[in-house]
Design a protein around this motif. Structure first.
Motif, PDB file in Angstrom:
ATOM      1  N   GLY A  98       1.218  -1.119  -0.002  1.00 24.82           N
ATOM      2  CA  GLY A  98       0.064   0.266  -0.031  1.00 24.82           C
ATOM      3  C   GLY A  98       0.910   1.357   0.123  1.00 24.82           C
ATOM      4  O   GLY A  98       1.820   1.404   0.750  1.00 24.82           O
ATOM      5  N   SER A  99       0.594   2.176  -1.106  1.00 25.27           N
ATOM      6  CA  SER A  99       1.379   3.561  -1.050  1.00 25.27           C
ATOM      7  C   SER A  99       0.323   4.372  -0.555  1.00 25.27           C
ATOM      8  O   SER A  99      -0.733   4.603  -1.124  1.00 25.27           O
ATOM      9  CB  SER A  99       1.856   3.675  -2.466  1.00 25.27           C
ATOM     10  N   TYR A 100       0.730   5.364   0.539  1.00 25.88           N
ATOM     11  CA  TYR A 100      -0.085   6.285   0.965  1.00 25.88           C
ATOM     12  C   TYR A 100       0.496   7.576   1.492  1.00 25.88           C
ATOM     13  O   TYR A 100       1.951   7.400   1.826  1.00 25.88           O
ATOM     14  CB  TYR A 100      -1.157   5.870   1.969  1.00 25.88           C
ATOM     15  N   HIS A 101      -0.048   8.856   1.356  1.00 25.69           N
ATOM     16  CA  HIS A 101       0.914  10.008   1.942  1.00 25.69           C
ATOM     17  C   HIS A 101       0.739   9.729   3.610  1.00 25.69           C
ATOM     18  O   HIS A 101      -0.214   9.214   4.105  1.00 25.69           O
ATOM     19  CB  HIS A 101       0.017  11.146   1.654  1.00 25.69           C
ATOM     20  N   ILE A 102       2.137  10.284   4.095  1.00 23.24           N
ATOM     21  CA  ILE A 102       2.184  10.022   5.554  1.00 23.24           C
ATOM     22  C   ILE A 102       1.061  10.768   6.280  1.00 23.24           C
ATOM     23  O   ILE A 102       0.889  10.385   7.611  1.00 23.24           O
ATOM     24  CB  ILE A 102       3.504  10.680   5.748  1.00 23.24           C
ATOM     25  N   SER A 103       0.434  11.619   5.923  1.00 23.19           N
ATOM     26  CA  SER A 103      -0.521  12.529   6.541  1.00 23.19           C
ATOM     27  C   SER A 103      -1.810  11.411   6.960  1.00 23.19           C
ATOM     28  O   SER A 103      -2.738  11.737   7.726  1.00 23.19           O
ATOM     29  CB  SER A 103      -1.273  13.785   5.869  1.00 23.19           C
ATOM     30  N   ALA A 104      -1.776  10.482   6.298  1.00 24.90           N
ATOM     31  CA  ALA A 104      -3.021   9.455   6.531  1.00 24.90           C
ATOM     32  C   ALA A 104      -2.919   8.546   7.845  1.00 24.90           C
ATOM     33  O   ALA A 104      -3.613   8.069   8.437  1.00 24.90           O
ATOM     34  CB  ALA A 104      -2.924   8.237   5.526  1.00 24.90           C
ATOM     35  N   ILE A 105      -1.471   8.992   8.436  1.00 31.67           N
ATOM     36  CA  ILE A 105      -1.128   8.442   9.710  1.00 31.67           C
ATOM     37  C   ILE A 105      -1.519   9.359  10.761  1.00 31.67           C
ATOM     38  O   ILE A 105      -0.467  10.364  10.665  1.00 31.67           O
ATOM     39  CB  ILE A 105       0.428   7.718  10.029  1.00 31.67           C
TER      40      ILE A 105
END
Length: 537
Positions: free
Chosen positions: A326-333
């Motif tokens: 899964g690739s996601y922007h770190i702001s998702a954490i």
């Protein structure tokens, strides 16, 4: 008609790379528009709650044997040539580059102008040119996004041209297969072809940072990083299967980043702007923050099983590969740092899943031992039981990331040693593997015990605890740790027959020594002596 977001490509450097007569050029599109392009171009499918699901085809992981570095005078003497950095000539690169750009003529391309490196003092402007819209979204997720103002003056210092549908000719190009990842430090250009695995884009820029940063006295690191409530920064090194992601993803701590960092004069900083997490059998109970990213708009799910009608994903399905991502922007954490920066680390954790059942579950390392184990980068792999093979095999990856290190490991180890001295950082080796016997005989060390040891090390609760020196590796083992039975700390005492432990320990020590022979000629006597005892101990 040309896309309205297209800029004059000769002005922005595409012509310089031989990219002329292109059809449409999509410049740094935002996520929503990239979604539209991905779906209308049939590159991916929209899943329940918003992620894009894509397939990478034949390549579901990195093609380690297909990575090359151009051998030219300005860098020839600095590259660590060998298994991880195969040489290729300037002439071969230029010929392949020419054919690759001809292949792209009259096609659409996507461009993302972005950065690597959260510290403004060490930030690298990069340009990612791709054939696929989802690869452009991957770059947007994984690298640091440029603001509209920054885009006006963005001049890339390194460019990636990624053309999955273009294949090399091994007999003509000197490659090992039709797939290639080639770094040219002189031309500041990277060519990727014959593979749709997006991780090649991310790791090629990481390799560039691993070459450039030591020249600025910055230690590049393949590790995760977070900050405790007390403001103390911690680093977690470890190869696949050691528990790096699980142990560093602590909701009570602020996440700096999960994979690539630099340690400079102001502290630790993330190279990336996103995360690239393994998803197979991901548990909402064990890793709720990462699990939630698989249910959000903007995430790319690679090779994850998708029900065609309900559009729901199955994270337990490994039909295509175990390496679902899964690739996601770190702001998702939720607990992620918005700056991507932290102070100088107070604590470093080296994680090893020792399937031989030898290493203690926690040990304090001296400076020289830290350099030795950093260069060694040890864990153990358990063979697949479907073949009936149960014997563990050692895995050594220098600096915990040898495939991405263009220079000799000692260059990075020396930087580590200097920074440990300067900032009085404490290094711990933690074994998340087996105790009471090897894999198939003993038991895996309890995750609750491992968490207790990690927390004690991070909180400084072990700083004043006395240690005992175990005889085979010379490791300094705390005599007690809060929340962990004392006998667990001494692996020899957990084996039914201590003599069997001694035999196994000598065997593993010999494996360490054999692996380290390749580095012995360029390491100091102090570091060499920090290794295990291979005689009668």
């Amino acid at each position: 008609m040309k896309d309205t977001t297209q800029r004059e490509h000769s002005r922005y450097g595409l012509e310089h790379h031989g990219l002329t007569n292109l059809n449409e050029i999509f410049w740094t599109l935002p996520t929503a528009i990239l979604y539209e392009k991905i779906i209308t171009r049939h590159e991916g499918r929209l899943s329940h709650l918003g992620p894009i699901v894509v397939r990478t085809g034949h390549h579901t992981g990195r093609s380690a044997n297909d990575k090359f570095v151009v051998q030219e005078p300005s860098t020839r003497d600095e590259i660590w040539w060998g298994e991880n950095n195969h040489p290729i000539s300037e002439e071969q690169f230029d010929a392949l580059h020419l054919r690759m750009t001809r292949h792209l003529q009259t096609q659409d391309i996507f461009v993302q102008d972005c950065f690597a490196g959260a510290d403004p003092n060490h930030r690298l402007p990069v340009r990612i040119i791709t054939q696929y819209g989802w690869h452009s979204l991957f770059a947007r997720n994984m690298f640091i996004q440029a603001t509209p103002e920054e885009l006006q003056y963005h001049v890339p210092e390194f460019t990636v041209i990624d053309a999955p549908r273009f294949h090399a000719s091994p007999s003509l190009d000197g490659t090992n297969s039709e797939t290639f990842i080639i770094l040219n430090f002189k031309k500041k250009l990277i060519l990727i072809g014959g593979t749709s695995y997006a991780g090649e884009i991310k790791k090629s820029i990481f390799t560039v940072m691993n070459y450039l940063m030591p020249k600025k006295d910055v230690l590049p690191m393949h590790c995760s990083a977070n900050i405790g409530p007390n403001g103390r920064t911690a680093l977690f090194f470890g190869l696949s299967g050691t528990g790096k992601t699980t142990l560093s993803a602590d909701a009570s701590r602020t996440l700096i980043g999960d994979d690539e960092h630099g340690w400079g004069d102001r502290g630790v900083f993330n190279f990336e702007g996103g995360c690239y997490a393994k998803l197979i059998r991901l548990s909402p109970e064990a890793e709720p923050e990462i699990y939630s990213t698989t249910r959000r708009f903007g995430t790319i799910l690679e090779n994850v099983a998708l029900d065609a009608r309900s559009r729901r994903v199955d994270l337990d399905d490994d039909t295509l590969t175990e390496n679902t991502r899964g690739s996601y922007h770190i702001s998702a954490i939720p607990n992620a740092s918005r700056t991507g920066m932290g102070g100088h680390p107070a604590t470093i954790i080296f994680l090893s899943a020792d399937a031989f059942g030898v290493l203690p579950p926690i040990a304090r390392l001296t400076r020289e031992q830290a350099m030795y184990h950093f260069i060694s980068g040890y864990t153990a792999r358990v063979a697949g039981t479907e073949q009936g093979v149960t014997q563990p095999a050692p895995v050594f990856s220098a600096c915990y990331g040898a495939p991405f290190m263009p220079m000799h490991p000692m260059r990075y180890a020396e930087l580590l040693g200097r920074k440990l001295d300067e900032h009085k950082t404490q290094v711990w080796l933690i074994n998340t593997g087996w105790s009471g016997g090897p894999y198939g005989v003993g038991q895996r060390i309890s995750i609750s015990h491992t968490r207790a040891m990690v927390n004690a090390a991070l909180d400084g609760k072990l700083d004043e605890v006395p240690t005992e020196t175990e005889p085979f590796f010379g490791l300094h083992v705390p005599v007690h740790c809060p929340g962990v039975p004392n006998e667990v700390l001494r692996p020899r005492s957990t084996w039914p027959n201590p003599a069997d432990y001694d035999t196994q320990a000598r065997k593993l020590a010999a494996m360490f020594a054999e692996n380290f022979q390749q580095f012995a000629g360029q390491t100091s006597p102090e570091v060499r002596k920090a290794g295990p005892c291979v005689e009668e101990c």
